[in-house]
Structure formats: C-alpha cells, structure tokens
Design a protein around this motif. Structure first.
Motif, PDB file in Angstrom:
ATOM      1  N   PHE A  16     -11.447  -0.780   4.501  1.00 13.65           N
ATOM      2  CA  PHE A  16     -11.483  -0.864   3.050  1.00 13.65           C
ATOM      3  C   PHE A  16     -10.752   0.330   2.468  1.00 13.65           C
ATOM      4  O   PHE A  16     -10.762   1.415   3.040  1.00 13.65           O
ATOM      5  CB  PHE A  16     -12.927  -0.868   2.527  1.00 13.65           C
ATOM      6  CG  PHE A  16     -13.687  -2.111   2.869  1.00 13.65           C
ATOM      7  CD1 PHE A  16     -13.362  -3.327   2.284  1.00 13.65           C
ATOM      8  CD2 PHE A  16     -14.739  -2.073   3.760  1.00 13.65           C
ATOM      9  CE1 PHE A  16     -14.078  -4.474   2.589  1.00 13.65           C
ATOM     10  CE2 PHE A  16     -15.456  -3.218   4.077  1.00 13.65           C
ATOM     11  CZ  PHE A  16     -15.120  -4.419   3.480  1.00 13.65           C
ATOM     12  N   ASN A  17     -10.133   0.120   1.317  1.00 13.24           N
ATOM     13  CA  ASN A  17      -9.454   1.185   0.578  1.00 13.24           C
ATOM     14  C   ASN A  17     -10.321   1.549  -0.617  1.00 13.24           C
ATOM     15  O   ASN A  17     -10.623   0.685  -1.443  1.00 13.24           O
ATOM     16  CB  ASN A  17      -8.083   0.697   0.119  1.00 13.24           C
ATOM     17  CG  ASN A  17      -7.212   0.352   1.307  1.00 13.24           C
ATOM     18  OD1 ASN A  17      -6.712   1.240   1.974  1.00 13.24           O
ATOM     19  ND2 ASN A  17      -7.058  -0.924   1.597  1.00 13.24           N
ATOM     20  N   ILE A  18     -10.688   2.803  -0.698  1.00 10.36           N
ATOM     21  CA  ILE A  18     -11.668   3.245  -1.685  1.00 10.36           C
ATOM     22  C   ILE A  18     -11.122   4.434  -2.463  1.00 10.36           C
ATOM     23  O   ILE A  18     -10.518   5.335  -1.888  1.00 10.36           O
ATOM     24  CB  ILE A  18     -12.972   3.663  -0.971  1.00 10.36           C
ATOM     25  CG1 ILE A  18     -13.517   2.468  -0.175  1.00 10.36           C
ATOM     26  CG2 ILE A  18     -14.003   4.195  -1.955  1.00 10.36           C
ATOM     27  CD1 ILE A  18     -14.504   2.841   0.902  1.00 10.36           C
ATOM     28  N   GLY A  90      -6.040  -4.226  -8.948  1.00  9.00           N
ATOM     29  CA  GLY A  90      -6.383  -4.345  -7.544  1.00  9.00           C
ATOM     30  C   GLY A  90      -7.793  -3.919  -7.194  1.00  9.00           C
ATOM     31  O   GLY A  90      -8.199  -3.989  -6.038  1.00  9.00           O
ATOM     32  N   CYS A  91      -8.582  -3.499  -8.199  1.00  8.55           N
ATOM     33  CA  CYS A  91      -9.968  -3.098  -7.933  1.00  8.55           C
ATOM     34  C   CYS A  91     -10.835  -4.345  -7.763  1.00  8.55           C
ATOM     35  O   CYS A  91     -10.804  -5.256  -8.594  1.00  8.55           O
ATOM     36  CB  CYS A  91     -10.510  -2.232  -9.060  1.00  8.55           C
ATOM     37  SG  CYS A  91     -12.192  -1.634  -8.747  1.00  8.55           S
ATOM     38  N   ILE A  92     -11.603  -4.369  -6.708  1.00  7.19           N
ATOM     39  CA  ILE A  92     -12.497  -5.491  -6.441  1.00  7.19           C
ATOM     40  C   ILE A  92     -13.823  -5.284  -7.175  1.00  7.19           C
ATOM     41  O   ILE A  92     -14.354  -6.188  -7.788  1.00  7.19           O
ATOM     42  CB  ILE A  92     -12.720  -5.650  -4.920  1.00  7.19           C
ATOM     43  CG1 ILE A  92     -11.382  -5.943  -4.232  1.00  7.19           C
ATOM     44  CG2 ILE A  92     -13.743  -6.737  -4.626  1.00  7.19           C
ATOM     45  CD1 ILE A  92     -11.411  -5.849  -2.728  1.00  7.19           C
ATOM     46  N   PHE A  93     -14.353  -4.065  -7.105  1.00  3.92           N
ATOM     47  CA  PHE A  93     -15.544  -3.692  -7.866  1.00  3.92           C
ATOM     48  C   PHE A  93     -15.665  -2.176  -7.868  1.00  3.92           C
ATOM     49  O   PHE A  93     -15.038  -1.485  -7.075  1.00  3.92           O
ATOM     50  CB  PHE A  93     -16.826  -4.343  -7.315  1.00  3.92           C
ATOM     51  CG  PHE A  93     -17.283  -3.786  -5.993  1.00  3.92           C
ATOM     52  CD1 PHE A  93     -18.148  -2.707  -5.929  1.00  3.92           C
ATOM     53  CD2 PHE A  93     -16.846  -4.356  -4.802  1.00  3.92           C
ATOM     54  CE1 PHE A  93     -18.560  -2.196  -4.707  1.00  3.92           C
ATOM     55  CE2 PHE A  93     -17.253  -3.858  -3.583  1.00  3.92           C
ATOM     56  CZ  PHE A  93     -18.109  -2.772  -3.530  1.00  3.92           C
ATOM     57  N   SER A  94     -16.481  -1.657  -8.778  1.00  6.39           N
ATOM     58  CA  SER A  94     -16.767  -0.222  -8.813  1.00  6.39           C
ATOM     59  C   SER A  94     -18.265  -0.022  -8.898  1.00  6.39           C
ATOM     60  O   SER A  94     -18.992  -0.896  -9.383  1.00  6.39           O
ATOM     61  CB  SER A  94     -16.069   0.449 -10.003  1.00  6.39           C
ATOM     62  OG  SER A  94     -16.566  -0.054 -11.219  1.00  6.39           O
ATOM     63  N   LEU A 106     -13.634  -0.157  -4.824  1.00  8.19           N
ATOM     64  CA  LEU A 106     -13.092  -0.789  -3.629  1.00  8.19           C
ATOM     65  C   LEU A 106     -11.837  -1.537  -4.048  1.00  8.19           C
ATOM     66  O   LEU A 106     -11.869  -2.321  -4.994  1.00  8.19           O
ATOM     67  CB  LEU A 106     -14.116  -1.753  -3.035  1.00  8.19           C
ATOM     68  CG  LEU A 106     -13.726  -2.435  -1.737  1.00  8.19           C
ATOM     69  CD1 LEU A 106     -13.765  -1.430  -0.592  1.00  8.19           C
ATOM     70  CD2 LEU A 106     -14.682  -3.573  -1.433  1.00  8.19           C
ATOM     71  N   PHE A 107     -10.719  -1.284  -3.350  1.00  5.65           N
ATOM     72  CA  PHE A 107      -9.432  -1.847  -3.735  1.00  5.65           C
ATOM     73  C   PHE A 107      -8.889  -2.814  -2.696  1.00  5.65           C
ATOM     74  O   PHE A 107      -9.173  -2.691  -1.510  1.00  5.65           O
ATOM     75  CB  PHE A 107      -8.424  -0.726  -3.997  1.00  5.65           C
ATOM     76  CG  PHE A 107      -8.675  -0.028  -5.302  1.00  5.65           C
ATOM     77  CD1 PHE A 107      -7.966  -0.379  -6.439  1.00  5.65           C
ATOM     78  CD2 PHE A 107      -9.650   0.948  -5.407  1.00  5.65           C
ATOM     79  CE1 PHE A 107      -8.216   0.229  -7.656  1.00  5.65           C
ATOM     80  CE2 PHE A 107      -9.914   1.566  -6.614  1.00  5.65           C
ATOM     81  CZ  PHE A 107      -9.192   1.208  -7.744  1.00  5.65           C
ATOM     82  N   ASN A 111      -1.948   0.365  -1.466  1.00  7.30           N
ATOM     83  CA  ASN A 111      -1.015   0.573  -2.584  1.00  7.30           C
ATOM     84  C   ASN A 111      -1.753   0.568  -3.923  1.00  7.30           C
ATOM     85  O   ASN A 111      -1.494   1.400  -4.785  1.00  7.30           O
ATOM     86  CB  ASN A 111       0.095  -0.481  -2.581  1.00  7.30           C
ATOM     87  CG  ASN A 111       1.101  -0.242  -1.485  1.00  7.30           C
ATOM     88  OD1 ASN A 111       1.221   0.871  -0.964  1.00  7.30           O
ATOM     89  ND2 ASN A 111       1.809  -1.287  -1.097  1.00  7.30           N
ATOM     90  N   TYR A 112      -2.659  -0.380  -4.103  1.00  9.85           N
ATOM     91  CA  TYR A 112      -3.437  -0.427  -5.343  1.00  9.85           C
ATOM     92  C   TYR A 112      -4.284   0.844  -5.498  1.00  9.85           C
ATOM     93  O   TYR A 112      -4.401   1.396  -6.586  1.00  9.85           O
ATOM     94  CB  TYR A 112      -4.355  -1.652  -5.388  1.00  9.85           C
ATOM     95  CG  TYR A 112      -3.661  -2.948  -5.703  1.00  9.85           C
ATOM     96  CD1 TYR A 112      -2.870  -3.096  -6.841  1.00  9.85           C
ATOM     97  CD2 TYR A 112      -3.821  -4.053  -4.882  1.00  9.85           C
ATOM     98  CE1 TYR A 112      -2.245  -4.299  -7.142  1.00  9.85           C
ATOM     99  CE2 TYR A 112      -3.201  -5.266  -5.170  1.00  9.85           C
ATOM    100  CZ  TYR A 112      -2.419  -5.377  -6.302  1.00  9.85           C
ATOM    101  OH  TYR A 112      -1.812  -6.570  -6.598  1.00  9.85           O
TER     102      TYR A 112
END
Length: 135
Positions: A16-18, A90-94, A106-107, A111-112
């Motif tokens: 995951f990209n955070i 590109g954010c899935i949730f915060s 979580l992105f 790149n996002y």
C-alpha cells in the motif's frame, strides 16, 4: 488492528502507498478516551476474507476509528487535514491513527501519493509529512 492488542493477519502481503501527516498536536490518550462514549460492535473476520487486496481495501474503507470524532471536535484542524488528504487525487480513504493526532491516506499508486505529498507539504509546511509503504 481490531481493537487493543488484536491484530488481523493476512495470508498475503499487500503493498500500500500511504501519506502520513503529523500536525504536531499533542492528543492526550487519557483525555480522548475519557470523552469517548460509543464503541462500534466488534466484527470477526477470517484470515481468508482478506485473500485479495480489493477485499481488504473494502474492509478498511468500511471500518472506522471510533476516537476520530472526539479528536475532530477538540481539534478541528484534524478534520480539515483528513478532508484535504481524502480530496487528493488517487486517495482511497483517509483516517486518523489511534487517539491522534497523526493522519494518513491510502493511495492507489506511488505516483498519486507523491503528488499528494507535494501538495500537502505546500499547504501544511510546518507539519511532518512523509510517504510510507507497508512492509
């Protein structure tokens, strides 16, 4: 994490990209818990439930940090930060971590998360902001 000292493990490792933001607000865990009233019902999940990344992400999106409402009332800045993260492309949730005050998003891709990092650093130059990846 599913409550205190309860960790949900998955059979697979997911990357995951955070983006992490620490606004340097000191949230007293004792004080936050003293104002906390509503506990979400515990949910039980089997390890197999998270056999793919999409299912795990859906679970995370639909879960919440019960303490976040209390912290947002005391520190409206936290609510603003979470909204800014969430509105990043590109954010899935915060969400807020634990009893606060660190926040994360979580992105969808690295790149996002890099683009969000730049924008958030411009908006919040005095906060600690970085990118993290799961290990």
């Amino acid at each position: 994490l599913q409550g205190i000292n309860s960790i949900i493990k998955t059979k697979k490792k997911f990357n995951f990209n955070i983006v992490l933001i620490y606004p340097k607000l000191k949230c007293s865990t004792k004080e936050i818990y003293s104002k906390f009233k509503n506990v979400s019902p515990k949910e039980r999940y089997k390890i197999a439930t998270f056999s793919n990344k999409k299912l795990l992400i859906n679970y995370l999106i639909n879960s919440k940090n019960d303490l976040q409402v209390v912290v947002e009332k005391k520190y409206p800045k936290i609510k603003r930060i979470l909204l800014d993260i969430n509105q990043s492309k590109g954010c899935i949730f915060s969400r807020m971590t634990g009893s606060g005050s660190a926040c994360y998003g979580l992105f969808k891709s690295s790149n996002y998360s890099k683009v969000a990092l730049k924008k958030l650093r411009k908006k919040y130059p005095k906060f600690s902001i970085s990118i993290a990846k799961t290990i």
